[in-house]
Write an enzyme that holds these catalytic residues in place. Structure first.
Site: not given
Ligand code: NAP
Length: 294
Positions: A54, A98, A121
């Site tokens: 990422k 994460q 997200d």
């Protein structure tokens, strides 16, 4: 018959190229460089790989990448304080925490602490609610990628029979919402669903987000269907190595489907490209600019 393999890698590269053009334009015209902060708590090897890819993709697109690593022992208060700082930081337009988080941390509380406008997200309850009610929202990246992959082979999804196997908050549920918004007719299946093979066989669009290696067999698939395989399952391979397989028995499905995503090289790369797209959109909205239509 042998299915078309939907090349997620090259579709993602094309999308990332479009994003990079828009990022350069934003920087030249408005002096705005989108920034993505990635928070990794603990030392999960798979998470470290994802976070590394990422960060690389963010920089390649011309965005700023902020890396925050915290030890496995991090306390919830410390993590929440970091999120507060990132919420207030004008250089940060997207925040990604994460998952999974270390066990002492309440993930739901952390997700709810991210500013909804920076929630790239798309896991914040406000964004989930906006998506479900048809309002503009930051939607989760994997489902966004799945829809883009399906649309790479169908000019419209309207009226198509879609079956989503899996109902997680991360993939199955938001994917169902995005498909409804595309005017597909959507069935969501899960571990308590009866007659799963027969339900799958109804699908013009079959999405597998289960986490069970090769569970969906060739004879569960309608001839001519499009199959999008979200599953990532690590299996023991030759010479002590691991190999990745999806939730669909790929070789069997190739004989029945019209189009299918491979694992790896399908949904995974599109997920990262959609994360960059969400960051670009969040930066534009935060500055009161219309996000680019890509
Ligand atoms: P999850 O939270 O574990 O959800 C799995 C879903 O599958 C649940 O809804 C579960 O049903 C359902 N399920 C489990 N066994 C089943 C069975 N035998 N029959 C029918 N349904 C069954 O997983 P997730 O986070 O959604 O992820 C799913 C897969 O996608 C995993 O392999 C994950 O690694 C992968 N993934 C890939 C990406 C990517 O970027 N490519 C991103 C995210 C996830 P219940 O709700 O009834 O338990």
């Amino acid at each position: 018959m042998s299915a078309l393999i939907i090349d997620g890698k090259s579709l993602a590269a094309a999308l990332r190229g479009q994003i990079a053009v828009e990022v350069a334009r934003l920087s030249q015209q408005h002096g705005l460089v989108p920034g993505l902060a990635v928070v990794l708590a603990g030392s999960n090897p798979a998470s470290e790989v994802y976070v590394g890819s990422k960060a690389r993709a963010t920089q390649e697109a011309g965005m700023r990448s902020f890396d925050h690593r915290l030890p496995d022992s991090v306390g919830e208060a410390e993590l929440l304080a970091l999120i507060e700082r990132l919420n207030a930081d004008p250089a940060v337009h997207g925040i990604l925490v994460q998952l999974p988080l270390p066990k002492q941390i309440d993930s739901a509380r952390v997700i709810a602490a991210v500013h909804p406008g920076k929630d790239v997200d798309g896991f914040h309850p406000l964004n989930a609610g906006r998506l479900a009610t048809g309002l503009p929202a930051l939607a989760p990246c994997t489902p966004l990628g799945c829809v883009r992959l399906a649309k790479s082979v169908h000019s419209t999804l309207a009226g198509l029979e879609a079956v989503v196997v899996g109902r997680s908050n991360i993939v199955g549920k938001p994917l169902a919402q995005l498909l409804i918004a595309e005017n597909a007719t959507v069935t969501v299946a899960h571990s308590k669903t009866r007659e799963l093979p027969a339900i799958c066989r109804r699908a013009d669009l079959l999405f597998a987000a289960i986490g069970r290696p090769e569970m969906i067999k060739g004879d569960w698939i309608k001839p001519g269907a499009t199959v999008i395989d979200v599953g990532i399952n690590r299996m023991a391979g030759d010479g002590g190595k691991t190999r990745l397989v999806g939730d669909v028995a790929f070789a069997q499905a190739m004989q029945v489907a019209a189009a299918i995503t491979p694992v790896p090289g399908g949904v995974g790369p599109m997920t990262i490209a959609c994360l960059l797209l969400n960051t670009l959109r969040a930066a534009c909205r935060g500055a009161g600019l219309a996000p680019p239509q890509i």
